[in-house]
Every structure is written in C-alpha cells, then in structure tokens.
Design a protein around this motif. Structure first.
Motif, PDB file in Angstrom:
ATOM      1  N   LEU A 169      41.552  93.880 -36.680  1.00 17.33           N
ATOM      2  CA  LEU A 169      41.225  92.475 -36.916  1.00 17.33           C
ATOM      3  C   LEU A 169      41.362  92.133 -38.406  1.00 17.33           C
ATOM      4  O   LEU A 169      40.832  92.842 -39.263  1.00 17.33           O
ATOM      5  N   ARG A 170      42.110  91.091 -38.678  1.00 14.56           N
ATOM      6  CA  ARG A 170      42.351  90.588 -40.046  1.00 14.56           C
ATOM      7  C   ARG A 170      43.193  91.546 -40.889  1.00 14.56           C
ATOM      8  O   ARG A 170      43.200  91.463 -42.122  1.00 14.56           O
ATOM      9  N   VAL A 171      43.916  92.438 -40.258  1.00 13.61           N
ATOM     10  CA  VAL A 171      44.789  93.364 -40.981  1.00 13.61           C
ATOM     11  C   VAL A 171      46.237  92.900 -40.826  1.00 13.61           C
ATOM     12  O   VAL A 171      46.697  92.615 -39.723  1.00 13.61           O
ATOM     13  N   SER A 172      46.967  92.821 -41.933  1.00 13.77           N
ATOM     14  CA  SER A 172      48.365  92.425 -41.895  1.00 13.77           C
ATOM     15  C   SER A 172      49.255  93.636 -41.666  1.00 13.77           C
ATOM     16  O   SER A 172      49.119  94.661 -42.344  1.00 13.77           O
ATOM     17  N   PHE A 173      50.160  93.537 -40.684  1.00 16.57           N
ATOM     18  CA  PHE A 173      51.094  94.621 -40.409  1.00 16.57           C
ATOM     19  C   PHE A 173      52.405  94.436 -41.184  1.00 16.57           C
ATOM     20  O   PHE A 173      53.243  95.322 -41.202  1.00 16.57           O
ATOM     21  N   LEU A 174      52.566  93.277 -41.788  1.00 18.25           N
ATOM     22  CA  LEU A 174      53.854  92.955 -42.399  1.00 18.25           C
ATOM     23  C   LEU A 174      54.018  93.563 -43.788  1.00 18.25           C
ATOM     24  O   LEU A 174      55.121  93.930 -44.181  1.00 18.25           O
ATOM     25  N   ARG A 175      52.932  93.655 -44.530  1.00 19.22           N
ATOM     26  CA  ARG A 175      53.026  94.148 -45.908  1.00 19.22           C
ATOM     27  C   ARG A 175      51.991  95.245 -46.136  1.00 19.22           C
ATOM     28  O   ARG A 175      50.964  95.022 -46.763  1.00 19.22           O
ATOM     29  N   GLN A 176      52.277  96.401 -45.622  1.00 20.87           N
ATOM     30  CA  GLN A 176      51.364  97.516 -45.807  1.00 20.87           C
ATOM     31  C   GLN A 176      51.638  98.185 -47.151  1.00 20.87           C
ATOM     32  O   GLN A 176      52.758  98.653 -47.400  1.00 20.87           O
ATOM     33  N   PRO A 177      50.637  98.241 -48.036  1.00 19.71           N
ATOM     34  CA  PRO A 177      50.820  98.876 -49.343  1.00 19.71           C
ATOM     35  C   PRO A 177      51.188 100.348 -49.186  1.00 19.71           C
ATOM     36  O   PRO A 177      50.831 100.989 -48.201  1.00 19.71           O
ATOM     37  N   PRO A 178      51.891 100.902 -50.154  1.00 18.90           N
ATOM     38  CA  PRO A 178      52.320 102.311 -50.070  1.00 18.90           C
ATOM     39  C   PRO A 178      51.155 103.280 -49.946  1.00 18.90           C
ATOM     40  O   PRO A 178      51.283 104.322 -49.290  1.00 18.90           O
ATOM     41  N   GLU A 179      50.008 102.965 -50.568  1.00 15.12           N
ATOM     42  CA  GLU A 179      48.873 103.880 -50.487  1.00 15.12           C
ATOM     43  C   GLU A 179      48.305 103.948 -49.064  1.00 15.12           C
ATOM     44  O   GLU A 179      47.810 104.992 -48.631  1.00 15.12           O
ATOM     45  N   VAL A 180      48.413 102.842 -48.329  1.00 15.57           N
ATOM     46  CA  VAL A 180      47.949 102.835 -46.938  1.00 15.57           C
ATOM     47  C   VAL A 180      48.874 103.693 -46.073  1.00 15.57           C
ATOM     48  O   VAL A 180      48.422 104.485 -45.244  1.00 15.57           O
ATOM     49  N   LYS A 181      50.172 103.543 -46.266  1.00 17.30           N
ATOM     50  CA  LYS A 181      51.139 104.345 -45.509  1.00 17.30           C
ATOM     51  C   LYS A 181      50.967 105.833 -45.798  1.00 17.30           C
ATOM     52  O   LYS A 181      51.001 106.661 -44.887  1.00 17.30           O
ATOM     53  N   ALA A 182      50.770 106.171 -47.072  1.00 20.31           N
ATOM     54  CA  ALA A 182      50.607 107.579 -47.450  1.00 20.31           C
ATOM     55  C   ALA A 182      49.352 108.169 -46.824  1.00 20.31           C
ATOM     56  O   ALA A 182      49.367 109.300 -46.322  1.00 20.31           O
ATOM     57  N   ALA A 183      48.248 107.404 -46.829  1.00 19.06           N
ATOM     58  CA  ALA A 183      46.993 107.878 -46.248  1.00 19.06           C
ATOM     59  C   ALA A 183      47.127 108.069 -44.746  1.00 19.06           C
ATOM     60  O   ALA A 183      46.652 109.059 -44.180  1.00 19.06           O
ATOM     61  N   SER A 184      47.799 107.122 -44.089  1.00 18.66           N
ATOM     62  CA  SER A 184      47.988 107.206 -42.647  1.00 18.66           C
ATOM     63  C   SER A 184      48.823 108.423 -42.277  1.00 18.66           C
ATOM     64  O   SER A 184      48.473 109.176 -41.353  1.00 18.66           O
ATOM     65  N   GLN A 185      49.912 108.645 -42.980  1.00 21.53           N
ATOM     66  CA  GLN A 185      50.792 109.783 -42.680  1.00 21.53           C
ATOM     67  C   GLN A 185      50.081 111.106 -42.917  1.00 21.53           C
ATOM     68  O   GLN A 185      50.213 112.049 -42.120  1.00 21.53           O
ATOM     69  N   ALA A 186      49.310 111.184 -44.005  1.00 21.61           N
ATOM     70  CA  ALA A 186      48.602 112.426 -44.321  1.00 21.61           C
ATOM     71  C   ALA A 186      47.536 112.728 -43.268  1.00 21.61           C
ATOM     72  O   ALA A 186      47.366 113.883 -42.852  1.00 21.61           O
TER      73      ALA A 186
END
Length: 287
Positions: A169-186
């Motif tokens: 809720l209230r999270v944008s999927f269009l512009r995910q910052p690089p730190e979010v992507k890195a945390a998710s992948q790790a």
C-alpha cells in the motif's frame, strides 16, 4: 540423511538450526531425536527428497548460522526510525483450509518505510533486521517443542510453516531506488539458501493490476512449486478470504490491528551519539 548428520555437524562446527540443537542418532540404525528429524525433513522436502542436495544445503546453512549468529541478531535492538512498523509476527486462528488450530503469519508492510535510503541504505543493517524478523517467525513455530511430525514431501503438507504477507500500500513500483533493489535481491538470496521450508504461501496485497499482469507473465520462468506459494491481490481487504477473520480490519477481518497483537524486533530511538557505538557492537557480534 540421519546417518550423515554427525559428519555434517562436525564439518560445520555448529549444530543449531531453527532453534533446534541437532543431534545425530545415539546408535547406528536408530533414528535421530524427534526435533532433529523435523529439521532434516524440511531440508529433504526443499530438495525433493534428494539426500545429497539436502545435506549440502544443510551444511551451508549451519556454516552460515555459525558465522552470522542469527539467534543473537534476533535479540539485537534496532533503530525504530528506520524499521518500526515495517515487520510483524502474529498468530492467526481458524485459517481456512489450514490443518492447524493456530498459524503464524509474518507481515512486511513496505508502505511504512518513510525514507528508503535510511531503511535500505545500510544493506548489512537491513539484512540483520530482516533476519531478526525471520528468526522471530521461526521461534513462533515452536519446532523444538512440537510433537506433530512432518510427513515425507510426497505424502502431505508440512504443518510447521508460516504465512508471509507483503503489503505494498502506497508503494510505487515504477521508480524503485537502487538501494531497495539491492536489499530485496540480497534478502531473497539469503533466505532461499538458508531458510528452506519455513514459509507456506506468500500473499502480495495492494498490488496494482498492471504489476500483477507483469508478475503473471514472469511465472512462466518460475518453478511450479514457487508459483503455487504465491498469491496476488489488488486490495488488502481481500486477505481475509484466505487467512480468515482473524486478520485486522485493514485486511478485511475482525481481528486486532498488527500493532496490538504482534511480536516485532526490538527498537530504540537512535541517538546521534550512539550510532557509531551501536554499529561497532553489531559488527563485533558477527565476528
């Protein structure tokens, strides 16, 4: 796999897994203790009953736990300005279709993140917080004290699994910052390797339809076992159809709100003078 357990423990130099102290059979031809068998079954189920692969994964997980010390991390105090409101572990009764009278559900509320750089910028700190939340989840499963067995992976479901809910809720999927992507992948890499058979179904709620369509297209490349454990929905209020009326009103149920009926990692307001000391203490804990 029980026959190899003593060798695996000796090679890892460590015996604790999911809060259970693993113990090899006392005599050749005898079964291992009940709680140990539960853990072995989880690793076997994660590897479709292939003993060599299950043994390899268990050895890697034991070595990681020896180094990372997740049971200590579970007790770590985190900065509430970074993580409070982001994760909850709760108990749910009468979940439709569940074989259990009570189930464990972990909520990840990504809309609670106020500053992505602050929450995800320090990858090591985020992973430690995420491990603390997972260890609280596993602790709630009471694997060291239960008397309910786990059947072979072809003969029925594992009753000792938690539900996981990802709320966008209230999270944008269009512009995910690089730190979010890195945390998710790790996080995905770590939990796939070292926490097999801990979660049953993952519910993704408040996900826009366009993103559901994209994820649906990606399922072609996923293992069918993985796809079977994922459920997407556009509105949080739909969750009660799957997990029952014990969830809170935000999820269509009649239960208490997450803040009222959950376990979370420990939090403390971070004072500017303590930040360096806390970071040093966390690093020392990992050594």
């Amino acid at each position: 796999m029980s026959a190899k357990l003593g060798e695996l423990i000796a090679e890892a130099g460590y015996a604790e897994m999911y809060g259970v102290e693993l113990s090899a059979p006392a005599e050749e031809g005898k079964p291992a203790p009940f709680s140990t068998l539960l853990i072995l079954q989880k690793f076997l189920r994660a590897n479709q009953g292939q003993v060599n692969k299950a043994s390899e994964q268990l050895l890697g997980a034991l070595k990681w736990r020896k180094e990372f010390k997740p049971l200590q991390v579970m007790k770590q105090v985190f900065d509430k300005t970074k993580f409070q409101g982001l994760g909850y572990v709760t108990h749910l009764k009468n979940v439709p279709g569940s074989p259990n009278d009570e189930d464990i559900a972990t909520f990840n509320v990504y809309g609670a993140v106020k500053d992505t750089k602050k929450t995800f910028g320090d990858l090591d700190e985020f992973i430690r917080w995420r491990v603390a939340l997972m260890e609280l989840t596993i602790s709630s499963l009471s694997l060291s004290t239960t008397s309910t067995p786990i059947p072979d992976y072809t003969k029925g479901p594992d009753p000792h699994l938690a539900f996981q809910i990802h709320d966008y809720l209230r999270v944008s999927f269009l512009r995910q910052p690089p730190e979010v992507k890195a945390a998710s992948q790790a996080a995905i890499k770590l939990f796939t390797a070292h926490y097999p058979e801990t979660l049953s179904v993952k519910y993704f709620v408040n996900v826009p339809l366009v993103m559901q369509w994209m994820f649906g297209a990606m399922q072609v490349f996923m293992a069918k076992e993985t796809v079977a454990k994922m459920q997407w929905m556009s509105y949080g209020e739909e969750l009660h159809k799957y997990l029952g009326d014990g969830v809170g009103k935000a999820y269509g149920g009649q239960g208490p709100e997450l803040e009222e009926n959950s376990v979370t990692p420990s939090y403390e307001q971070q004072r500017s003078g303590d930040a360096v000391a806390d970071a040093a203490a966390a690093k020392e804990m990992a050594i």
